[in-house]
Design an enzyme around this catalytic site. Structure first.
Site, mmCIF file in Angstrom:
data_model
loop_
_atom_site.group_PDB
_atom_site.id
_atom_site.type_symbol
_atom_site.label_atom_id
_atom_site.label_comp_id
_atom_site.label_asym_id
_atom_site.label_seq_id
_atom_site.Cartn_x
_atom_site.Cartn_y
_atom_site.Cartn_z
ATOM 1 C CE LYS A 2 33.621 8.242 51.209
ATOM 2 N NZ LYS A 2 35.059 8.530 51.009
ATOM 3 C CB CYS A 11 44.081 14.220 51.039
ATOM 4 S SG CYS A 11 44.754 14.110 49.367
ATOM 5 C CB CYS A 50 49.451 15.380 64.980
ATOM 6 S SG CYS A 50 49.306 13.597 64.741
ATOM 7 C CB SER A 78 35.647 15.850 56.141
ATOM 8 O OG SER A 78 35.812 14.442 56.105
ATOM 9 C CG ASN A 79 34.001 11.915 52.635
ATOM 10 O OD1 ASN A 79 33.251 11.017 53.006
ATOM 11 N ND2 ASN A 79 35.271 11.963 53.005
ATOM 12 C CG LEU A 80 29.569 16.082 51.799
ATOM 13 C CD1 LEU A 80 28.307 16.625 52.460
ATOM 14 C CD2 LEU A 80 29.223 14.990 50.793
ATOM 15 C CD GLN A 81 37.697 19.976 49.931
ATOM 16 O OE1 GLN A 81 37.686 18.753 50.021
ATOM 17 N NE2 GLN A 81 38.808 20.676 49.764
ATOM 18 C CG ASN A 130 45.874 2.886 50.523
ATOM 19 O OD1 ASN A 130 46.409 1.794 50.338
ATOM 20 N ND2 ASN A 130 44.567 3.082 50.327
ATOM 21 C CG ASP A 151 35.011 3.323 48.968
ATOM 22 O OD1 ASP A 151 35.217 3.146 50.184
ATOM 23 O OD2 ASP A 151 35.323 4.367 48.367
#
Length: 389
Positions: free
Chosen positions: A93, A195, A348, A76-79, A138, A69
């Site tokens: 990470k 996602c 967007c 936003s990753n922690l959810q 991906n 990685d």
């Protein structure tokens, strides 16, 4: 796969206690636990799927874990990426994952590859492992992982997630099918939202990732029946599982080398629709801010995200017209009426859906400009008070 050589493997007194619930299982026992300790598993990605995968493989006693990685931890990753914590935001990470793994199992060797997996390095990295677990999000990397595993004869434990649905299987195991038997060709770019665009319920990757971890443990210990030849589909809203049979396709082209997977999947290449997308004029968020500050009455800014996204964050003055209403034709005349001689700009979240919207509008004679990077770039470069998500 051949079972790991356990002739020189011993469990320390601490490991005997740590893995005692495995040791008393007849299906695993001392020999199975030694196989786990002797085994090596490579996890590609430490996101939603990689997080539970790594946590449970480490807890199960896998002796060596590799992690590929190059991303950093974001709020936003922690959810859903439960291997990471708030104190690791902004840090690599792979380092976060290694620290957590050693909290769970200090006996586990963790090897880090802070790089993108590419055709240049995939064979070298994957060759040193017994099993590969695909935690990517991906298509280029999925095809790359698959083809490298085929060339090297490595089992590929696969999972994918989107919104409330997930799937898992084992590819390239004992003559079973591989990823190209499920998806011979990649979908056109942009057809399958990420996602980041479509969302994912936080518990879903935990379920699919743990299924992947279970399959890896079974392959290592030689117990049970693997998912090879079966695609397991999970629907969280219905809380239902179902299976599809998978078989090798005898007419599938032979995989004899690694290729340019970005080009194969149409990422930056000339896949259907790419020429049109490349012809859409663009503007930066900084340039848009200058226009809004000076001449807002002369322009129309259309937001083609979903209503749920607009509840999170908006660019002031934007009019919400979701992409699906434009592509269906339902909103074409609404946009034409709203524009009414004004200069049209479309945004967007990241810029992909707005480009698709402009292509659809262009087929009806409505021209406009795409906002590069969308509201995500606006938040980073123009107004940090606009939340990122």
């Amino acid at each position: 796969m051949l079972p790991p050589d356990t002739s020189a493997v011993q469990l320390s007194p601490d490991e005997v206690v740590r893995f005692s619930r495995h040791l008393i299982l007849p299906e695993i026992g001392m020999e199975g636990q030694k196989r786990l300790k002797a085994a090596s598993v490579l996890c590609v990605g430490t996101g939603g799927l990689g997080s539970p995968l790594l946590l449970y493989l480490a807890a199960a006693g896998v002796g060596r874990l590799g992690i590929v990685d190059f991303d950093v931890v974001d709020h936003s990753n922690l959810q859903r990426q439960v291997i990471h914590g708030t104190s690791w935001v902004g840090k690599p990470k792979i380092e976060s994952a290694k620290a957590r793994i050693h909290e769970i199992n200090p006996h586990c060797q963790v090897d880090l590859y802070e790089t993108a997996l590419t055709s240049d390095n995939a064979l070298e990295i994957i060759a040193g492992y017994d099993i590969v677990c695909d935690g990517t999000d991906n298509f280029p990397t999925r095809y790359l992982v698959n083809d490298a595993c085929v060339l090297l004869g490595k089992p590929n434990v696969y999972g994918s997630i989107f919104r409330f649905e997930g799937q898992a299987t084992v590819f390239n195991f004992e003559g079973g099918p591989n990823y190209r038997d499920l998806f011979p060709e990649p979908p056109p770019p942009g057809m399958v939202p990420s996602c980041a665009e479509g969302g994912v319920v936080g518990v879903l990757p935990g379920i699919i990732g743990m299924i992947q971890a279970t399959e890896a443990v079974k392959l290592i210990t030689g117990i049970g029946t693997s998912l090879s030849g079966r695609l397991l589909l999970f629907d969280a809203l219905k809380m239902s599982f179902r299976e599809l049979k998978l078989r090798p396709n005898p007419e599938r082209p032979v995989i004899d080398r690694l290729i340019d997977y970005q080009e194969f999947c149409g990422v930056g290449g000339s896949a259907p629709g790419q020429e049109e997308a490349g012809s859409v004029p663009t503007i930066t968020v900084a340039e848009l801010k200058t226009l809004i500050d000076g001449q807002m009455e002369d322009l129309l800014l259309v937001d083609v995200r979903n209503p749920q996204e607009a509840e999170i964050a908006v660019i002031p003055g934007a009019v919400l017209v979701p992409l699906d209403r434009i592509e269906s034709g339902e909103a074409i005349e609404d946009v034409r009426r709203l524009a009414n001689g004004k200069r049209l700009y479309v945004h967007c979240k990241l810029g992909g859906r707005s480009a698709k919207a402009l292509i659809a509008l262009g087929r009806h004679g409505i021209e406009g400009v795409n906002v590069q990077g969308g509201i995500d770039a606006w938040s980073q470069e123009v107004d940090p008070d606009v939340p990122r998500y």
